[in-house]
Write a protein that holds these residues in place. Structure first.
Motif, PDB file in Angstrom:
ATOM      1  N   ALA A 259       0.911  -1.237  -0.018  1.00  0.00           N
ATOM      2  CA  ALA A 259      -0.156  -0.152  -0.082  1.00  0.00           C
ATOM      3  C   ALA A 259       0.948   1.346  -0.041  1.00  0.00           C
ATOM      4  CB  ALA A 259      -0.923  -0.161   1.186  1.00  0.00           C
ATOM      5  N   ILE A 260       1.933   1.391   0.693  1.00  0.00           N
ATOM      6  CA  ILE A 260       2.729   2.393   0.871  1.00  0.00           C
ATOM      7  C   ILE A 260       3.640   2.674  -0.670  1.00  0.00           C
ATOM      8  CG2 ILE A 260       5.244   3.202   1.615  1.00  0.00           C
ATOM      9  CD1 ILE A 260       4.288   1.768   4.473  1.00  0.00           C
ATOM     10  N   GLN A 261       3.887   1.435  -1.100  1.00  0.00           N
ATOM     11  CA  GLN A 261       4.581   1.625  -2.407  1.00  0.00           C
ATOM     12  C   GLN A 261       3.370   1.892  -3.571  1.00  0.00           C
ATOM     13  OE1 GLN A 261       7.156  -1.648  -3.657  1.00  0.00           O
ATOM     14  NE2 GLN A 261       6.456  -1.532  -5.949  1.00  0.00           N
ATOM     15  N   GLN A 262       2.291   1.758  -3.402  1.00  0.00           N
ATOM     16  CA  GLN A 262       1.395   2.141  -4.440  1.00  0.00           C
ATOM     17  C   GLN A 262       1.005   3.748  -4.172  1.00  0.00           C
ATOM     18  OE1 GLN A 262      -2.318   0.068  -4.047  1.00  0.00           O
ATOM     19  NE2 GLN A 262      -3.348   0.851  -6.011  1.00  0.00           N
ATOM     20  N   LYS A 263       1.182   4.246  -2.911  1.00  0.00           N
ATOM     21  CA  LYS A 263       0.919   5.626  -2.726  1.00  0.00           C
ATOM     22  C   LYS A 263       2.147   6.346  -3.315  1.00  0.00           C
ATOM     23  CE  LYS A 263      -2.686   5.962  -0.040  1.00  0.00           C
ATOM     24  NZ  LYS A 263      -3.740   6.976  -0.562  1.00  0.00           N
ATOM     25  N   ILE A 264       3.271   6.010  -3.308  1.00  0.00           N
ATOM     26  CA  ILE A 264       4.399   6.610  -3.846  1.00  0.00           C
ATOM     27  C   ILE A 264       4.473   6.582  -5.220  1.00  0.00           C
ATOM     28  CG2 ILE A 264       5.692   6.880  -1.653  1.00  0.00           C
ATOM     29  CD1 ILE A 264       7.436   4.505  -2.499  1.00  0.00           C
ATOM     30  N   ARG A 265       3.758   5.522  -6.048  1.00  0.00           N
ATOM     31  CA  ARG A 265       3.796   5.195  -7.153  1.00  0.00           C
ATOM     32  C   ARG A 265       5.247   5.092  -8.046  1.00  0.00           C
ATOM     33  NH1 ARG A 265      -0.558   9.887  -9.146  1.00  0.00           N
ATOM     34  NH2 ARG A 265      -2.404   9.034  -7.892  1.00  0.00           N
ATOM     35  N   ILE A 266       6.166   4.173  -7.120  1.00  0.00           N
ATOM     36  CA  ILE A 266       7.292   3.477  -7.667  1.00  0.00           C
ATOM     37  C   ILE A 266       7.406   2.308  -7.621  1.00  0.00           C
ATOM     38  CG2 ILE A 266       9.786   4.058  -7.433  1.00  0.00           C
ATOM     39  CD1 ILE A 266       9.327   6.878  -6.782  1.00  0.00           C
ATOM     40  N   ASP A 267       7.772   1.559  -8.290  1.00  0.00           N
ATOM     41  CA  ASP A 267       8.020   0.106  -8.196  1.00  0.00           C
ATOM     42  C   ASP A 267       9.236   0.051  -7.582  1.00  0.00           C
ATOM     43  OD1 ASP A 267       7.760  -2.524  -8.248  1.00  0.00           O
ATOM     44  OD2 ASP A 267       7.324  -2.815 -10.601  1.00  0.00           O
ATOM     45  N   LEU A 268       9.046  -0.667  -6.525  1.00  0.00           N
ATOM     46  CA  LEU A 268      10.482  -0.795  -5.651  1.00  0.00           C
ATOM     47  C   LEU A 268      10.290  -2.219  -5.056  1.00  0.00           C
ATOM     48  CD1 LEU A 268      10.614   2.512  -3.490  1.00  0.00           C
ATOM     49  CD2 LEU A 268      12.099   1.922  -5.692  1.00  0.00           C
ATOM     50  N   THR A 269       9.528  -3.054  -5.829  1.00  0.00           N
ATOM     51  CA  THR A 269       9.553  -4.403  -5.228  1.00  0.00           C
ATOM     52  C   THR A 269      10.815  -5.194  -4.911  1.00  0.00           C
ATOM     53  OG1 THR A 269       7.200  -4.494  -6.462  1.00  0.00           O
ATOM     54  CG2 THR A 269       8.384  -6.537  -5.510  1.00  0.00           C
ATOM     55  N   VAL A 270      11.481  -5.076  -6.172  1.00  0.00           N
ATOM     56  CA  VAL A 270      12.890  -5.745  -5.911  1.00  0.00           C
ATOM     57  C   VAL A 270      13.711  -5.151  -4.984  1.00  0.00           C
ATOM     58  CG1 VAL A 270      14.926  -6.528  -7.352  1.00  0.00           C
ATOM     59  CG2 VAL A 270      12.671  -6.616  -8.275  1.00  0.00           C
ATOM     60  N   VAL A 271      13.860  -4.051  -4.682  1.00  0.00           N
ATOM     61  CA  VAL A 271      14.662  -3.350  -3.864  1.00  0.00           C
ATOM     62  C   VAL A 271      14.194  -3.718  -2.341  1.00  0.00           C
ATOM     63  CG1 VAL A 271      15.344  -1.028  -2.930  1.00  0.00           C
ATOM     64  CG2 VAL A 271      15.337  -1.305  -5.638  1.00  0.00           C
ATOM     65  N   GLY A 272      12.834  -3.536  -2.244  1.00  0.00           N
ATOM     66  CA  GLY A 272      12.260  -3.705  -1.019  1.00  0.00           C
ATOM     67  C   GLY A 272      12.406  -5.276  -0.610  1.00  0.00           C
ATOM     68  N   VAL A 273      12.477  -6.180  -1.470  1.00  0.00           N
ATOM     69  CA  VAL A 273      12.518  -7.627  -1.048  1.00  0.00           C
ATOM     70  C   VAL A 273      14.103  -7.869  -0.586  1.00  0.00           C
ATOM     71  CG1 VAL A 273      12.859 -10.178  -1.839  1.00  0.00           C
ATOM     72  CG2 VAL A 273      10.681  -8.590  -2.304  1.00  0.00           C
ATOM     73  N   VAL A 274      14.916  -7.284  -1.353  1.00  0.00           N
ATOM     74  CA  VAL A 274      16.487  -7.298  -1.273  1.00  0.00           C
ATOM     75  C   VAL A 274      16.807  -6.822   0.199  1.00  0.00           C
ATOM     76  CG1 VAL A 274      18.763  -6.523  -1.887  1.00  0.00           C
ATOM     77  CG2 VAL A 274      17.155  -7.550  -3.421  1.00  0.00           C
ATOM     78  N   LEU A 275      15.938  -5.462   0.454  1.00  0.00           N
ATOM     79  CA  LEU A 275      16.259  -4.836   1.854  1.00  0.00           C
ATOM     80  C   LEU A 275      15.835  -5.822   3.219  1.00  0.00           C
ATOM     81  CD1 LEU A 275      15.677  -1.273   1.149  1.00  0.00           C
ATOM     82  CD2 LEU A 275      17.737  -2.186   1.419  1.00  0.00           C
ATOM     83  N   ILE A 276      14.693  -6.435   2.823  1.00  0.00           N
ATOM     84  CA  ILE A 276      14.161  -7.306   3.838  1.00  0.00           C
ATOM     85  C   ILE A 276      15.034  -8.469   4.021  1.00  0.00           C
ATOM     86  CG2 ILE A 276      12.152  -9.015   4.121  1.00  0.00           C
ATOM     87  CD1 ILE A 276      10.292  -7.188   2.770  1.00  0.00           C
ATOM     88  N   LEU A 277      15.505  -9.011   2.930  1.00  0.00           N
ATOM     89  CA  LEU A 277      16.461 -10.084   3.297  1.00  0.00           C
ATOM     90  C   LEU A 277      17.834  -9.781   3.970  1.00  0.00           C
ATOM     91  CD1 LEU A 277      15.867 -11.971  -0.133  1.00  0.00           C
ATOM     92  CD2 LEU A 277      14.746 -12.854   2.160  1.00  0.00           C
ATOM     93  N   ALA A 278      18.292  -8.860   3.356  1.00  0.00           N
ATOM     94  CA  ALA A 278      19.695  -8.412   3.705  1.00  0.00           C
ATOM     95  C   ALA A 278      19.508  -7.749   5.203  1.00  0.00           C
ATOM     96  CB  ALA A 278      20.082  -7.338   3.113  1.00  0.00           C
ATOM     97  N   PHE A 279      18.356  -7.280   5.706  1.00  0.00           N
ATOM     98  CA  PHE A 279      18.328  -6.654   7.113  1.00  0.00           C
ATOM     99  C   PHE A 279      18.128  -7.772   8.106  1.00  0.00           C
ATOM    100  CE2 PHE A 279      15.878  -5.244  10.673  1.00  0.00           C
ATOM    101  CZ  PHE A 279      16.511  -4.183  11.111  1.00  0.00           C
ATOM    102  N   SER A 280      17.603  -8.735   7.697  1.00  0.00           N
ATOM    103  CA  SER A 280      17.357 -10.076   8.522  1.00  0.00           C
ATOM    104  C   SER A 280      18.547 -11.294   8.418  1.00  0.00           C
ATOM    105  CB  SER A 280      16.126 -10.703   8.358  1.00  0.00           C
ATOM    106  OG  SER A 280      16.107 -11.214   6.911  1.00  0.00           O
ATOM    107  N   PHE A 281      19.355 -10.759   7.586  1.00  0.00           N
ATOM    108  CA  PHE A 281      20.353 -12.107   7.267  1.00  0.00           C
ATOM    109  C   PHE A 281      21.261 -12.215   8.482  1.00  0.00           C
ATOM    110  CE2 PHE A 281      24.439 -13.741   5.812  1.00  0.00           C
ATOM    111  CZ  PHE A 281      24.156 -14.807   5.329  1.00  0.00           C
ATOM    112  N   PRO A 282      21.889 -11.377   9.192  1.00  0.00           N
ATOM    113  CA  PRO A 282      22.623 -11.859  10.338  1.00  0.00           C
ATOM    114  C   PRO A 282      21.781 -12.317  11.438  1.00  0.00           C
ATOM    115  CG  PRO A 282      23.074  -9.464   9.703  1.00  0.00           C
ATOM    116  CD  PRO A 282      21.724  -9.939   8.848  1.00  0.00           C
ATOM    117  N   ARG A 283      20.864 -11.965  11.610  1.00  0.00           N
ATOM    118  CA  ARG A 283      19.846 -12.777  12.822  1.00  0.00           C
ATOM    119  C   ARG A 283      19.547 -14.156  12.317  1.00  0.00           C
ATOM    120  NH1 ARG A 283      15.443  -9.548  12.852  1.00  0.00           N
ATOM    121  NH2 ARG A 283      14.202 -11.019  11.580  1.00  0.00           N
ATOM    122  N   ASN A 284      19.064 -14.364  11.354  1.00  0.00           N
ATOM    123  CA  ASN A 284      18.553 -15.532  10.662  1.00  0.00           C
ATOM    124  C   ASN A 284      19.747 -16.685  10.685  1.00  0.00           C
ATOM    125  OD1 ASN A 284      15.911 -14.849  10.746  1.00  0.00           O
ATOM    126  ND2 ASN A 284      15.947 -14.231   8.352  1.00  0.00           N
TER     127      ASN A 284
END
Length: 423
Positions: A259-284
């Motif tokens: 919903a946030i991405q739809q509001k800003i009208r920029i397709d950041l799906t790939v960047v978002g997924v990479v950030l989610i995975l990278a942020f959690s990598f050390p803990r996981n």
């Protein structure tokens, strides 16, 4: 644990398809990424517990329920119940809430849509019938075998429910904050905050546009979480009771990000997924590479061959390495005298103790007696899992995990010979 890994992969796919059905494909991608980075999801994906299998049937049941809302065929609501019944067959008491939540959501939305109550009763009957279909045959077969053969080495569904229930905790909601605190510590503040924010956002959006999905996601996730956060087994809150809700919370978070991405009208799906995975990598990474000593300990017990080992805490990993018939489980023995008496009756040659047994309530007196008498173990094996933050919280609860983590024998598996204990 290969079976649980398989179901974990299936759950990632089901989470994507369910999120896509409820919201959008982009939400499905984000939801699968969030779920794949959940620490508890990874822990239960490799623990040999039935949580992942039950979750697969739960998510399948929700997908079938969504189809039943759109199709005039009554088969879909029956299949919804059947899938939820299979979830119960996998995990018994921890999944009993599933049909109640679906029926509650169905009733609420039909009242909102001014649809007839008689039609809902018919749907409720078919769902219940489907739910009982995989359960009743086993219960009847169990009863027949018990009449013909005598007592069986495993309980039936009813005995499981009675044995596992502590109605004081269920009714009065004692310690309702503990499970939230466990998830805060294990999953991290960001996951908990995102789940809470997503729930609030979806409810606000539902009040504005009355979309079914905006109500369904919070309803299916929050209500069972609040209820089961009050459940305690032997005084401890078990995070595994709500593990099947992790995909639903992930879908909520995915819907919020989408919903946030739809509001800003920029397709950041790939960047978002990479950030989610990278942020959690050390803990996981820390949670995912935790090793155990059960394989080595089991090889030792198999090679010695001086009678079956006695296990004092139910640990699925023992069953995985030793096989169901290769050991005897006794959770209620709290003295060496009781251990020796039982060992003589059942031809057991070893006593195997890990942190689950050593530092459980039943194991306190037994541990003290062993070390006071100075009984040396016949073998000991390093068990790094014993100091794993995530596993300790799951096995010992939030009030005891720090005490167990600091205990001297937490990261060892100790094997004692029954003959040495007798002497």
């Amino acid at each position: 644990a290969k079976v649980t890994v398989f179901f974990a992969i299936v759950n990632l796919l089901l989470t994507f398809f369910l999120a896509r059905r409820l919201d959008s494909a982009r939400t499905g991608i984000y939801a699968a990424a969030v779920l794949a980075t959940s620490v508890f999801f990874l822990v239960y994906a490799r623990s040999g517990l039935p949580e992942q299998a039950a979750t697969s049937f739960f998510l399948t049941g929700i997908l079938l329920y969504l189809q039943s809302r759109e199709s005039p065929s009554r088969m879909w609501i029956y299949m919804t119940g059947f899938s939820l019944g299979c979830a119960f067959a996998c995990n018994h008491w921890r999944t009993g809430y599933m049909p109640l939540v679906i029926l509650g959501l169905d009733l609420l939305t039909r009242v909102r849509e001014n649809q007839g109550g008689r039609r809902w009763l018919g749907r409720a009957f078919l769902l219940t019938l489907g739910y009982l279909t995989p359960i009743v045959p086993f219960q009847l077969l169990y009863g027949l075998l018990r009449v013909v053969i005598g007592p069986l080495p495993f309980p039936d569904y009813i005995e499981q429910l009675v044995y596992k229930s502590e109605f004081d905790y269920l009714v009065w909601f004692q310690g309702v904050h503990r499970l939230g605190l466990i998830f805060w510590k294990v999953e991290g503040p960001l996951f908990v905050a995102a789940a809470c924010l997503a729930t609030a956002l979806l409810l606000v959006r539902y009040l504005r546009r009355h979309e079914f999905s905006d109500l369904a996601i919070p309803f299916i996730s929050v209500i069972p979480f609040v209820y089961f956060s009050s459940f305690q087994w032997q005084g401890e809150t078990l995070p595994r009771t709500v593990s099947s809700l992790l995909p639903i919370f992930s879908i909520g978070i995915g819907a919020m990000i989408s919903a946030i991405q739809q509001k800003i009208r920029i397709d950041l799906t790939v960047v978002g997924v990479v950030l989610i995975l990278a942020f959690s990598f050390p803990r996981n990474l820390r949670a995912g590479v935790t090793q155990s000593g059960y394989a080595e300990a089991s090889r030792y017990l198999r090679s010695e061959g001086e009678g079956k080992p006695m296990i004092l805490a139910w640990e699925p990993v023992w069953r995985f390495y030793l096989g169901k018939q290769q050991y005897r489980l006794h959770q209620r023995l709290d003295s060496l005298k009781a251990v020796v008496e039982r060992a003589r009756k059942e031809d057991m040659g070893y006593l195997a103790l890990d942190n689950t047994a050593l530092y459980s309530k039943q194991g306190e007196s037994l541990r003290s007696e062993i070390f006071q008498r100075g009984i040396e173990p016949a073998a000991k094996f390093r068990n790094p899992r014993g100091r794993s933050f995530e596993y300790l919280l799951d096995e010992h609860g939030i009030e005891n995990y720090s005490r167990v983590a600091k205990a001297p024998w937490t990261d060892y598996i100790l094997i004692f010979k029954i003959k040495e204990i007798e002497n």
